[in-house]
Design an enzyme around this catalytic site. Sequence first.
Site, PDB file in Angstrom:
ATOM      1  CG  LEU A 190     -15.268  20.510  13.671  1.00  0.00           C
ATOM      2  CD1 LEU A 190     -15.983  21.014  14.899  1.00  0.00           C
ATOM      3  CD2 LEU A 190     -13.915  21.191  13.708  1.00  0.00           C
ATOM      4  CB  VAL A 191     -16.360  13.940  10.614  1.00  0.00           C
ATOM      5  CG1 VAL A 191     -17.190  13.666  11.631  1.00  0.00           C
ATOM      6  CG2 VAL A 191     -17.062  14.877   9.601  1.00  0.00           C
ATOM      7  CE  LYS A 272      -7.450  19.825  17.476  1.00  0.00           C
ATOM      8  NZ  LYS A 272      -6.966  19.027  18.599  1.00  0.00           N
ATOM      9  N   GLY A 294     -13.949  14.818  18.291  1.00  0.00           N
ATOM     10  CA  GLY A 294     -13.435  13.382  18.786  1.00  0.00           C
ATOM     11  C   GLY A 294     -12.349  13.693  19.702  1.00  0.00           C
ATOM     12  CD  GLN A 303      -6.826  14.717  20.493  1.00  0.00           C
ATOM     13  OE1 GLN A 303      -7.484  13.913  21.284  1.00  0.00           O
ATOM     14  NE2 GLN A 303      -7.002  14.617  19.224  1.00  0.00           N
ATOM     15  CB  CYS A 450       1.039   4.096   1.123  1.00  0.00           C
ATOM     16  SG  CYS A 450       0.032   2.713   1.764  1.00  0.00           S
TER      17      CYS A 450
END
Length: 490
Positions: A190-191, A272, A294, A303, A450
């Site tokens: 998963l990136v 997620k 990651g 996490q 931005c």
Amino acid sequence: MVVLCFCAVSKALFMVRLGEQTLRRGYARRLAENLLVRNVRDALISTGLRGRVSYKFTRIYVEVEEADREKAVEVLGRVFGISSFSPVVKVRFQSLEELAEKVAEVSAERVRGRSFAVRPRRAGYHNFTSLDIARVVGERLLKYGSRVDLKNPEVEVNVEVRGWDAYVFYEKLPGAGGLPIGVEPPVLALVSGGFDSAVAAWYTMRRGVPVHYVFFNLGGEPHFYGVLSVVKVLADRWSYGYNPKLYEVDFRDVVKMIRGVVSEPYWNIVLKRLMYRAAERVALKIGAEALVTGESIGQVSSQTVTALRVASAGVRLPIFRPLIGFDKVDIMKLSMKIGTYRYSEMIPEYCAIVPRAPVSRPSLEEVLEEERKLDLKLVDELAGDPAVYPLREVEVPRFEREALEVEEAPDGAVLVDIRSREDYDEWHPPNAIHIEDFRPRPNGKYVFYCTRGRSSKLVAAYYRWRGYEAYSLRGGVTKLKPFYGGEEGD
Ligand code: ATP
Ligand code: MG
């Protein structure tokens, strides 16, 4: 007189040492060796090098044109399964005396006036031992070198004898280590384009695993372009031996759905879980046997050990997290070495769904309760039909940072604000338009900004790719505000 074979003069020869596959036995070992030969060939060809690759007695030999020597060194350093390699000179001989003479011939200039040691190694049937090689070659070299120094020599003359061939070399270059890609079945990483997921995918590949990628698009076309430029580095520089694919699933409607019905502290964790769920569907479809992410423990609130447990509950495939014990600074350093840093750096955190106060210790029951409010069919449908990109074939133009960034808007350029609508409404320079209202015209000139000028680089690069004259304003709002007489930016 010694006549060196012509090939030693016009070609560069390398001896490649295999890594951990040498611990394997029988069929597994032969498979690993064959895969490494295949991958080295692929590495040369895809870098545009012509060369010969052969395998003999636990070593791989690579021969390229002399002009390509440096390029070959660079490429061999990126093939997994190689523990080290050396530029070598090959000599053929029929007696110990002839060996000594030829080694002296090729090494004379190297050892001239310096202390040296001869390091022999021998395989095959001979009427002399390794020690004999050291002694006889050493004596011969004394004509050129200053003295023998076995402890701290200025030059090491390695002589690896294999049958009636000998390979002479003076240095060992480090390989990428790991195992040749292909010894394991494929997995799906998963990136998001950030630093972590790219490094996690790299570590997985390094263990001989062909990695494919899935990306849940939260930020539209520029986000896709950003992720593509990151995984393209992995595909072109490290994925020898297979053709990695990127699967893109548009998750913007899923995000909308979550924001609509799930209570805010749970947005994150539910998103997620849905990503894992969709990734598992894609993985099963393509025959991938595990997922890779990651994540590292405690890096962010999503996490923590508890968050990871709750997020993974219900996923049947194993989830590999190679970075579980890594610190962020180390991950960043690794991404520089891998080559993804400068592209990951441009990826903004897509915060469309970060709750103001995420739940700190989510309970699985509560999360499942929230999830029941959702239409999971939408997720499964999207996962069932991802867009597929064969990465080795896709062209991704790169734009140098210097060419993208401007200190001020050029004449006639339109300023485009890419921050959130709320930030735009709170303050923007007169005449600036918001990205949601932006409709590019064929000959238009655009300057994106931005908050600080990071994510606008990605958007500018994306529109350049699409053929527009696009720039990113260095410093972003932080710089604009004082200029227009607003308050100093944050
Ligand atoms: P990264 O640096 O890889 O973006 P992160 O530190 O930002 O990771 P999170 O945003 O919590 O962490 O994501 C954790 C992991 O979940 C990522 O490393 C990646 O494997 C996966 N992931 C996150 N967002 C996406 C996405 N949009 N598409 C695919 N995978 C994602
Ligand atoms: Mg991220």
